[in-house]
Design an enzyme around this catalytic site. Structure first.
Site, PDB file in Angstrom:
ATOM      1  N   LYS A 235      18.332 -28.127  27.149  1.00 52.15           N
ATOM      2  CA  LYS A 235      16.960 -28.084  27.673  1.00 52.15           C
ATOM      3  C   LYS A 235      15.907 -28.165  26.569  1.00 52.15           C
ATOM      4  O   LYS A 235      16.186 -27.981  25.381  1.00 52.15           O
ATOM      5  CB  LYS A 235      16.786 -26.852  28.556  1.00 52.15           C
ATOM      6  CG  LYS A 235      17.517 -27.061  29.891  1.00 52.15           C
ATOM      7  CD  LYS A 235      17.195 -26.048  30.927  1.00 52.15           C
ATOM      8  CE  LYS A 235      17.906 -26.457  32.247  1.00 52.15           C
ATOM      9  NZ  LYS A 235      17.911 -25.386  33.219  1.00 52.15           N
ATOM     10  N   ARG A 269      25.910 -22.513  33.274  1.00 51.86           N
ATOM     11  CA  ARG A 269      25.880 -23.907  33.769  1.00 51.86           C
ATOM     12  C   ARG A 269      25.662 -24.810  32.566  1.00 51.86           C
ATOM     13  O   ARG A 269      24.680 -24.646  31.842  1.00 51.86           O
ATOM     14  CB  ARG A 269      24.744 -24.044  34.785  1.00 51.86           C
ATOM     15  CG  ARG A 269      24.622 -25.432  35.410  1.00 51.86           C
ATOM     16  CD  ARG A 269      23.451 -25.466  36.387  1.00 51.86           C
ATOM     17  NE  ARG A 269      23.351 -26.741  37.074  1.00 51.86           N
ATOM     18  CZ  ARG A 269      22.729 -27.800  36.575  1.00 51.86           C
ATOM     19  NH1 ARG A 269      22.148 -27.748  35.386  1.00 51.86           N
ATOM     20  NH2 ARG A 269      22.678 -28.932  37.259  1.00 51.86           N
TER      21      ARG A 269
HETATM   22  N1  HH2 Z   1      18.984 -26.670  35.691  1.00 51.29           N
HETATM   23  C1  HH2 Z   1      18.939 -27.947  36.126  1.00 51.29           C
HETATM   24  C2  HH2 Z   1      19.351 -28.284  37.418  1.00 51.29           C
HETATM   25  N2  HH2 Z   1      19.827 -27.332  38.249  1.00 51.29           N
HETATM   26  N3  HH2 Z   1      20.394 -25.091  38.659  1.00 51.29           N
HETATM   27  C3  HH2 Z   1      20.455 -23.823  38.262  1.00 51.29           C
HETATM   28  N4  HH2 Z   1      20.917 -22.878  39.083  1.00 51.29           N
HETATM   29  N5  HH2 Z   1      20.054 -23.438  37.013  1.00 51.29           N
HETATM   30  C4  HH2 Z   1      19.558 -24.337  36.116  1.00 51.29           C
HETATM   31  O1  HH2 Z   1      19.178 -23.929  35.001  1.00 51.29           O
HETATM   32  C5  HH2 Z   1      19.461 -25.709  36.526  1.00 51.29           C
HETATM   33  C6  HH2 Z   1      19.902 -26.053  37.836  1.00 51.29           C
HETATM   34  C7  HH2 Z   1      18.437 -29.017  35.209  1.00 51.29           C
HETATM   35  O2  HH2 Z   1      19.507 -29.637  34.529  1.00 51.29           O
HETATM   36  P1  HH2 Z   1      20.118 -31.038  34.994  1.00 51.29           P
HETATM   37  O3  HH2 Z   1      20.769 -30.924  36.320  1.00 51.29           O
HETATM   38  O4  HH2 Z   1      20.977 -31.586  33.919  1.00 51.29           O
HETATM   39  O5  HH2 Z   1      18.833 -31.979  35.033  1.00 51.29           O
HETATM   40  P2  HH2 Z   1      18.129 -32.808  36.193  1.00 51.29           P
HETATM   41  O6  HH2 Z   1      17.439 -31.813  37.083  1.00 51.29           O
HETATM   42  O7  HH2 Z   1      17.168 -33.698  35.460  1.00 51.29           O
HETATM   43  O8  HH2 Z   1      19.192 -33.564  36.958  1.00 51.29           O
END
Ligand code: HH2
Length: 295
Positions: A235, A269
């Site tokens: 992040k 995660r």
């Molecule tokens: N972070 C992201 C997405 N979902 N869910 C939870 N519970 N906690 C988190 O910190 C979290 C999440 C963001 O990461 P990513 O899925 O890689 O990115 P994007 O939203 O751009 O797909």
């Protein structure tokens, strides 16, 4: 000590899913990220086809994920909103195929009840809701009726607005109070306390200082008595500290994961399952005083 004693998140807490029990009191549960999107902030476009996504899911399983979290809509600021139909068409074929091939719990990363319903119907085991049941009024009833674990994540604002000058008087207290309130709401809707996982939402309406305060404050969040999940992988706050782009944030992500675990997080995660699993095995050996090798 947690207010719910050991019932929800104590020493021997079990996260029960349709595809196995995860003993959170002996080792950290690792949720691997599988984004079936063209535009996620780190891996957007890399697994946009169902075949690529399934292959990556198999890799996450092989590398030591305990749960695979499948998402069909990016939540990064400025990402294009996706319709229910499009999101379903992205995630359902992948979940159906992974369900056939992988014995692990599968999680659906969505705030839309219709997407969650379809995902659960083809074999998903739990729901990861970044809105903590706020964006879709049907979500609470759905997870209660399906009796599945649910992640309640804190976010200030919406994905579109969240990074424009996030403000708090006391970020840790406000996030903790919000998570406590949403957990109460879930319980009133019929969700079992042991099925609730709370998450401070690193990067969701938070600046660098807010994120660091929350990571340091994990013990306070764990005091609520629910399982705590932290997602810091690759992040922006890591990029701010190190001055590097998402591709170069692995070491920073591992440092954040280990620090969260030693502060009491039960689930992590992460995008990089092999490296994170290794880091967590060492952290867990220190934390729990024993080496656990099996899933
Ligand atoms: N972070 C992201 C997405 N979902 N869910 C939870 N519970 N906690 C988190 O910190 C979290 C999440 C963001 O990461 P990513 O899925 O890689 O990115 P994007 O939203 O751009 O797909």
């Amino acid at each position: 000590m947690s207010r719910l004693g050991n019932s929800a998140a104590g020493k021997d807490a079990l996260l029960a899913t349709r595809h196995g029990m995860l003993a959170t009191g002996r080792r950290t549960v690792l949720m691997g990220v599988l984004n079936v999107t063209p535009d996620s902030f780190y891996d957007g476009g890399r697994r946009a086809s169902p075949e690529q996504a399934v292959a990556h899911g198999l890799r996450l399983a092989e590398e030591g994920a305990d749960i695979i979290d499948i998402g069909g809509e990016s939540t990064r600021p400025g990402a294009r909103p996706v319709s229910v139909e499009e999101e379903i068409s992205r995630v359902v074929p992948v979940i159906r195929e992974l369900r056939r091939l992988v014995p692990l719990p599968l999680s659906i990363d969505t705030y839309k009840a219709e997407v969650a319903r379809e995902a659960l119907s083809v074999g998903a085991d739990m729901v990861n809701d970044i809105s903590a049941l706020r964006f879709d009024p049907s979500m609470a009833d759905l997870v209660a009726a399906e009796k599945v674990p649910v992640v309640l994540m804190h976010m200030q604002g919406t994905p579109r607005t969240m990074q424009s000058e996030p403000r708090y008087r006391d970020v840790l207290l406000e996030v903790k109070n919000f998570l406590a309130a949403q957990a109460r709401f879930a319980i009133q809707a019929g969700v079992a306390p042991g099925n609730i996982i709370i998450d401070p939402g690193i990067g969701f309406g938070k600046n660098l200082e807010h994120n660091l305060t929350l990571l340091k404050g994990v013990p306070d969040l764990a005091d609520l008595g629910h399982l705590v999940m932290v997602g810091a992988s690759r992040k922006t706050f890591i990029g701010k500290i190190l001055g590097v782009e998402p591709d170069e944030r692995l070491e920073g992500s591992l440092a954040a994961a280990v620090s969260a675990v030693l502060a009491g997080a039960h689930l992590i995660r992460a995008h990089d399952v092999l490296a994170t699993r290794r880091a967590l095995r060492v952290a867990d050996a220190i934390r729990f005083g024993s080496v656990v090798t099996e899933r």
